[in-house]
Design an enzyme around this catalytic site. Structure first.
Site, PDB file in Angstrom:
ATOM      1  N   ASP A 191       0.824  -1.212   0.000  1.00  0.00           N
ATOM      2  CA  ASP A 191       0.000   0.000   0.000  1.00  0.00           C
ATOM      3  C   ASP A 191       0.858   1.262   0.000  1.00  0.00           C
ATOM      4  O   ASP A 191       1.846   1.351   0.726  1.00  0.00           O
ATOM      5  CB  ASP A 191      -0.879  -0.019   1.253  1.00  0.00           C
ATOM      6  CG  ASP A 191      -1.773   1.206   1.342  1.00  0.00           C
ATOM      7  OD1 ASP A 191      -2.613   1.365   0.443  1.00  0.00           O
ATOM      8  OD2 ASP A 191      -1.620   1.992   2.291  1.00  0.00           O
ATOM      9  N   GLU A 205       0.899  -0.778  -5.142  1.00  0.00           N
ATOM     10  CA  GLU A 205      -0.134   0.249  -5.269  1.00  0.00           C
ATOM     11  C   GLU A 205       0.606   1.569  -5.424  1.00  0.00           C
ATOM     12  O   GLU A 205       0.970   2.215  -4.448  1.00  0.00           O
ATOM     13  CB  GLU A 205      -1.060   0.295  -4.056  1.00  0.00           C
ATOM     14  CG  GLU A 205      -2.288   1.149  -4.339  1.00  0.00           C
ATOM     15  CD  GLU A 205      -2.420   2.409  -3.509  1.00  0.00           C
ATOM     16  OE1 GLU A 205      -3.250   3.255  -3.860  1.00  0.00           O
ATOM     17  OE2 GLU A 205      -1.699   2.569  -2.515  1.00  0.00           O
TER      18      GLU A 205
HETATM   19  C1  GLC Z   1      -3.773   3.636  -0.348  1.00  0.00           C
HETATM   20  C2  GLC Z   1      -5.172   3.090  -0.192  1.00  0.00           C
HETATM   21  C3  GLC Z   1      -6.064   4.176   0.283  1.00  0.00           C
HETATM   22  C4  GLC Z   1      -5.526   4.708   1.575  1.00  0.00           C
HETATM   23  C5  GLC Z   1      -4.061   5.100   1.452  1.00  0.00           C
HETATM   24  C6  GLC Z   1      -3.438   5.324   2.788  1.00  0.00           C
HETATM   25  O1  GLC Z   1      -3.716   4.605  -1.318  1.00  0.00           O
HETATM   26  O2  GLC Z   1      -5.604   2.542  -1.399  1.00  0.00           O
HETATM   27  O3  GLC Z   1      -7.376   3.697   0.429  1.00  0.00           O
HETATM   28  O4  GLC Z   1      -6.270   5.825   1.938  1.00  0.00           O
HETATM   29  O5  GLC Z   1      -3.305   4.109   0.855  1.00  0.00           O
HETATM   30  O6  GLC Z   1      -3.184   4.107   3.444  1.00  0.00           O
HETATM   31  C1  GLC Z   2      -2.981   7.404  -2.178  1.00  0.00           C
HETATM   32  C2  GLC Z   2      -3.127   6.493  -3.276  1.00  0.00           C
HETATM   33  C3  GLC Z   2      -4.124   7.034  -4.270  1.00  0.00           C
HETATM   34  C4  GLC Z   2      -5.390   7.479  -3.644  1.00  0.00           C
HETATM   35  C5  GLC Z   2      -5.167   8.241  -2.389  1.00  0.00           C
HETATM   36  C6  GLC Z   2      -6.401   8.393  -1.578  1.00  0.00           C
HETATM   37  O1  GLC Z   2      -2.440   8.548  -2.676  1.00  0.00           O
HETATM   38  O2  GLC Z   2      -1.885   6.229  -3.863  1.00  0.00           O
HETATM   39  O3  GLC Z   2      -4.527   6.018  -5.060  1.00  0.00           O
HETATM   40  O4  GLC Z   2      -6.073   8.272  -4.550  1.00  0.00           O
HETATM   41  O5  GLC Z   2      -4.221   7.612  -1.587  1.00  0.00           O
HETATM   42  O6  GLC Z   2      -7.473   7.662  -1.946  1.00  0.00           O
END
Ligand code: GLC
Ligand code: GLC
Length: 653
Positions: A292, A334
């Site tokens: 993540d 991610e």
């Molecule tokens: C990633 C997750 C998002 C979350 C963020 C912080 O982007 O997909 O849902 O808010 O990380 O952990």
């Molecule tokens: C992080 C993720 C992105 C998302 C955001 C909050 O930045 O990388 O995907 O848009 O968290 O949702």
């Protein structure tokens, strides 16, 4: 030691080789002692294969003296690995491209919203099997902090399951049930931060020496201000700024919410601790780790603090160490970042370095929605052509939408080449998908609006964004027809682009937005919850009834999935290439795999029929229609006709 002190790549590799020679005899003895002869042979073969991928980045990050301890940690984890998982290791080592197989289909769900508990999920495996699912990503399920927890992305304990969902035993049990059904379990590994309630955070706050340097803090605003000058605020509205005042510590780095404290990855003990958690979970049966928010792990003054070189060192080293202990495991990045930064997470640097096997193809996702709104494919064609190729050992995770908002990551260069102004186009997409734009069929909502820049991202389920909700509400059969065709078009790309298609729970039943989150104070401020609905039992009961929307959508998903599984050209190791076409509305792509013939996919974003020059397909052999929205494409006046919002999949028999 910083990177420039370390000499050339050849010199680093040569130091790694020397170190391996030094460590190998003792490790060989220990491996044989704790694994037995046969398994030790495997471990040592892995050591030979992966050692440089551990040593080179760890030396750059922390110095080479740290390497031996980490490798020994991996050996201990290998020794603790249950027999059933060693069997999976063996199969995966024989077929390392297992996750690239055309039969792979992913499904993504919050456990509670899908099935109540982990046990409940075991009761829904038939539903998944019907869709051909082979990969189940259960959204964050490790013990979160109490109260607000960003959908579980604020983990308080990596070795416990959220008690609302079950226990760690239940998770192990579910992983075993999934394996029996040919499904791999994917779990989120939140590596950038922990909840402030995590043991490490509490220890750090209390000044326990063991946790010294685990998090990042500053006595006053000098450095936070300097950093904030260049950092992009992730939640400008919901959680402004990237630092939080914590009594006793000053300003703590919190990229996301104030209760999510960023770990200090320059500290080798943080690396070792997180590696320990990953290995422990791998031994419970997690096969795919979704790393993540991985781009945020490295911080440098004067930068956006995303995609820094050390992030790639960290991921490469973690990956290689996990391969030593649990070779069945793969990583998924991610990294929702600009296209040029994205491919690095799959190891596509100047020289290939194994990092993650999978990464979200957020470019494709964004470009598909842009195509839906503009009825035009040119931006997609431009951007996808320019995207650097990815290593054959890796794949995209392709998706129409996920649990997060859609951020309009279009590069300036691509926007200009396609005739758009980047900012004006984002404004348009936000206006379009939030339904503000005249004649828009979309029912999304702006997310993360930045009052200073006017920038925003988008929330909403697929059905809401592609017009199904609007057409149903207005009871307009023509609009519904078009909306279902849009829905199918989107999936006809993600299921055949190449990679592992991921379906977000509820989309297979065309579920609309769920606005009940506003009644829950822990969720109300975050409208991403609108597109994280509860599984709709009533809709599922209609899934085989072609007279219902859910039946039509489910039927198409089923057809796409089963046809995909029969097409070797969709094995993800082959590459996708955008084909030149003479209609601005059409996205066409070709796939090839050494063992199969050609595959061509085509979609028409326009709502009316358009035609293309059939010479686009010259040299690709005899192609037959394997699946399409409207039967085999017709030829009219020497041109190939694609119906409005239609798709076609062609393959060599
Ligand atoms: C990633 C997750 C998002 C979350 C963020 C912080 O982007 O997909 O849902 O808010 O990380 O952990
Ligand atoms: C992080 C993720 C992105 C998302 C955001 C909050 O930045 O990388 O995907 O848009 O968290 O949702």
């Amino acid at each position: 030691m910083n990177a420039t002190d370390q000499g050339t790549d050849a010199e680093r590799r040569s130091r790694a080789a020397t170190e391996l020679e030094r460590l190998r005899p003792a490790l060989a003895l220990d491996a044989e002692r704790c694994l037995g002869r046969a398994e030790a042979v495997g471990f040592l073969a892995r050591l030979d294969r992966w050692f440089a991928d551990v040593h080179v980045p760890v030396e750059a990050l922390y110095g080479s003296e740290v390497v031996e301890g980490l490798v020994r940690g991996a050996l201990c984890a290998a020794a603790e690995r249950p027999v059933a998982l060693r069997e999976v290791d063996r199969r995966r080592e024989i077929d390392p491209g297992w996750f690239q197989h055309q039969s792979m289909i992913g499904y993504v769900a919050y456990t509670d919203r899908f099935a109540g508990t982990l046990d409940g999920v075991a009761g829904r495996l038939d539903h998944l099997a019907e869709l051909g699912v082979t990969y189940l990503h259960l959204m964050p399920l490790l013990a979160p902090r109490a109260g607000e927890n960003d959908g579980g992305y604020a983990v308080a304990d990596y070795r416990a399951v959220d008690p609302r969902l079950g226990t760690m035993d239940d998770l192990e049990h579910l992983a075993a049930r999934l394996r029996e059904r040919g499904m791999s379990l994917c779990v989120d590994m939140v590596v950038n931060h922990t909840a402030r309630e995590h043991r490490w955070a509490r220890g750090w706050l209390a000044g326990e020496p063991e946790f010294d340097g685990f998090y990042l803090s500053f006595p006053d605003r000098t450095l936070p201000d300097a950093h904030e000058a260049t950092i992009v605020d992730v939640f400008p509205h919901e959680a402004p700024g990237s630092f939080t005042r914590v009594p006793g510590k000053g300003w703590v780095w919190t990229t996301f919410f104030d209760y999510q404290w960023d770990l200090d990855w320059t500290n080798p003990r943080v690396f070792a601790a997180m590696l320990g958690e990953i290995l422990w979970l791998a031994n419970r049966g997690v096969e795919i780790f979704r790393l993540d928010a991985v781009p945020f792990m490295g911080k440098r003054l004067g930068t956006t603090c995303m995609n820094q070189p050390e992030v790639h060192d960290i991921v490469q080293a973690l990956h290689a160490l996990v391969k030593l202990a649990a070779p069945a495991t793969v990583f998924k990045a991610e990294a929702i970042v600009a296209p040029d930064d994205l491919v690095g997470y799959l190891g596509a640097h100047e020289r290939y370095r194994p990092e993650c096997e999978l990464a979200y193809h957020n470019q494709l996702m964004v470009l598909l929605w842009s195509g839906i709104a503009t009825k035009d494919a040119r931006l997609a064609v431009q951007s996808l052509r320019r995207l650097r190729p990815i290593p054959a050992e890796t794949s995209w995770a392709t998706y129409v939408r996920c649990h997060d908002d859609i951020g309009w990551a279009v590069s300036d260069e691509d926007a200009r080449a396609a005739g758009y102004d980047q900012f004006a186009h984002r404004d348009f997409l936000n206006a379009f998908f939030s339904g503000e734009f005249p004649l828009s069929f979309a029912r999304g909502a702006r997310f993360g609006e930045n009052p200073e820049t006017g920038d925003a991202r988008m929330s909403g389920t697929t059905a809401a964004l592609c017009g199904i909700t609007d057409a149903r509400d207005r009871d307009d059969p023509n609009a519904l027809e078009a909306a279902v065709r849009r829905f199918v078009l989107l999936h006809a790309v993600t299921f055949a682009w190449g990679g592992v298609p991921l379906v977000y729970m509820g989309d297979e039943l065309a579920q609309g937005n769920d606005t009940s989150y506003v009644d829950d104070p822990a969720l109300a401020a975050d409208n991403r919850w609108m597109h994280r609905p509860y599984f709709d039992e009533a809709a599922a009961a209609h899934r085989h009834d072609p007279g219902t929307v859910e039946g039509r959508v489910f039927g198409w998903m089923h057809a796409l999935a089963s046809t995909r599984a029969s097409l070797p050209a969709l094995h993800a190791a082959g590459e996708s290439a955008v084909l030149p076409v003479d209609s601005p509305h059409v996205l066409a792509w070709r796939r090839r795999h050494p063992r199969s013939g050609n595959f061509v996919g085509m979609v028409n974003f326009a709502e009316r029929a358009v035609s293309i020059d059939p010479r686009t397909l010259d040299g690709l052999g005899v192609l037959e229609t394997v699946l399409s929205s409207d039967g085999p494409p017709l030829v009219h006046q020497g041109r190939l006709v694609l119906p409005g919002l239609g798709f076609v999949w062609l393959a060599q028999p």
